[in-house]
Design an enzyme around this catalytic site. Structure first.
Site, mmCIF file in Angstrom:
data_model
loop_
_atom_site.group_PDB
_atom_site.id
_atom_site.type_symbol
_atom_site.label_atom_id
_atom_site.label_comp_id
_atom_site.label_asym_id
_atom_site.label_seq_id
_atom_site.Cartn_x
_atom_site.Cartn_y
_atom_site.Cartn_z
ATOM 1 N N ILE A 1 -3.563 1.555 -5.772
ATOM 2 C CA ILE A 1 -4.858 1.167 -5.207
ATOM 3 C C ILE A 1 -4.731 0.907 -3.703
ATOM 4 C CG2 ILE A 1 -6.625 -0.660 -5.257
ATOM 5 C CD1 ILE A 1 -6.024 -0.938 -8.298
ATOM 6 N N SER B 1 0.809 -1.231 0.000
ATOM 7 C CA SER B 1 0.000 0.000 0.000
ATOM 8 C C SER B 1 0.838 1.275 0.000
ATOM 9 C CB SER B 1 -0.950 -0.011 1.199
ATOM 10 O OG SER B 1 -0.260 -0.298 2.395
ATOM 11 N N TYR C 1 -0.525 -13.804 -14.668
ATOM 12 C CA TYR C 1 -1.220 -12.876 -13.766
ATOM 13 C C TYR C 1 -2.684 -13.311 -13.599
ATOM 14 C CZ TYR C 1 -3.556 -8.549 -12.265
ATOM 15 O OH TYR C 1 -4.328 -7.622 -11.608
ATOM 16 N N SER D 1 -9.169 -9.210 -9.756
ATOM 17 C CA SER D 1 -9.172 -8.395 -10.973
ATOM 18 C C SER D 1 -10.166 -8.985 -11.956
ATOM 19 C CB SER D 1 -7.756 -8.449 -11.569
ATOM 20 O OG SER D 1 -7.758 -8.039 -12.911
#
Ligand SMILES: NC(=O)c1ccc[n+]([C@@H]2O[C@H](COP(=O)([O-])OP(=O)(O)OC[C@H]3O[C@@H](n4cnc5c(N)ncnc54)[C@H](OP(=O)(O)O)[C@@H]3O)[C@@H](O)[C@H]2O)c1
Length: 264
Positions: A19, A15, A154, A141
């Site tokens: 995002i 972080s 990914y 995602s």
């Protein structure tokens, strides 16, 4: 709905920017005390300072630890013993032709994007269950359900995260702890802004550049713009609240309608 996270202890992995930083900021704005994390001490401290500037009374701690390894996770555990809210945001991505991804690269993606989350959940979930409250969110995602050809490795890790979520949610059944995935779509982060510039040119004003990018390269988006990181943060805040007590084991979309399906 009045969401107050005062007294809740939260950690957002990865972080120090993007995002994750937005999620940590929104959690702090809602009253939670927040641990921010990245690999470098200085950058992580800067992220904490940025949150304090944005939310002056925020309680923020910076913990630098490389969560790609068990040893890095142990460094974090030594500094953060208990949590009410765990956000597994850490994730790496990058384009590579699938036939050129070797075993080491596959392992690296699995370690960083999947095992990092599994380790943190395994460590923090039992005390959440004992106390009868906890919120775990794994940032997935659109690539979890629409495997992108340019980064299959990914996509596979994000698909795995949905199953990790479901599995740990079952382990926490009936305890008051919820475990969910948040499926982010194309989001306005510095890396993506650079990517947009490469594809549509650097000379357009940002709004026009992103409109063109979305029209040409992400035509299925129903909002026809990139998602702003706080919009993902807001969903995490909601899922962290007591009000979200009946939502668990799910994959919640904040994808701007990008995934062309009725169910996630
Ligand atoms: N951007 C998008 O459009 C998009 C879309 C869908 C989903 N997502 C997901 O959203 C999440 C965040 O994406 P993002 O675009 O905000 O990422 P990002 O800008 O690349 O930021 C990644 C963060 O993770 C940290 N990090 C990297 N490796 C680490 C490690 N081994 N240990 C601890 N921290 C580490 C980085 O900090 P340091 O460099 O300081 O370590 C940085 O704070 C990811 O899970 C991604 O898959 C993103």
């Amino acid at each position: 709905m009045d969401i107050d996270l005062t007294g809740r202890r939260a950690l957002v992995s990865g972080s120090s920017q993007g995002i994750g930083l937005a999620i940590a900021t929104e959690l702090a704005r809602s009253g939670a005390s927040v641990v921010v994390n990245g690999r470098g001490q200085q950058k992580t401290e800067q992220a904490a300072a940025e949150i304090r500037r944005e939310v002056p009374d925020a309680e923020v701690t910076a913990v630098a630890a490389d969560l790609a390894s068990g040893a890095g996770a142990d460094e974090l555990f030594a500094k953060v013993d208990e949590l009410d809210i765990l956000v597994n945001n850490l994730g790496i991505f990058g384009a590579k032709p699938v036939l050129e991804i070797d075993d080491d690269e596959w392992r690296r993606y699995f370690e960083v994007n999947v095992l990092s989350a599994v380790r943190l959940i395994r460590h923090y979930l039992p005390t959440m269950m004992e106390r009868g409250f906890g919120r775990v969110m794994n940032i997935a995602s659109d690539s979890a359900v629409v495997t992108p050809l340019e980064m299959v490795h990914y996509g596979v890790t994000k698909t795995a995260l949905l199953a990790v979520t479901r599995g740990f949610a079952k382990a926490a059944a009936g305890t008051g702890v919820t475990v969910n995935s948040v499926m982010a779509g194309p989001t306005h982060t510095p890396g993506v802004e650079e990517f947009v510039g490469e594809l549509v040119g650097d000379d357009l004003p940002w709004d026009e550049a992103q409109r063109q990018f979305m029209k040409e390269h992400r035509p299925y988006s129903l909002i026809q713009r990139l998602i702003e990181p706080p919009e993902i943060g807001n969903m995490v805040v909601y899922l962290s609240s007591t009000q979200a007590s009946a939502t668990t084991g799910g994959a919640i979309r904040v994808d701007g309608g990008y995934i062309d399906s009725i169910l996630p």
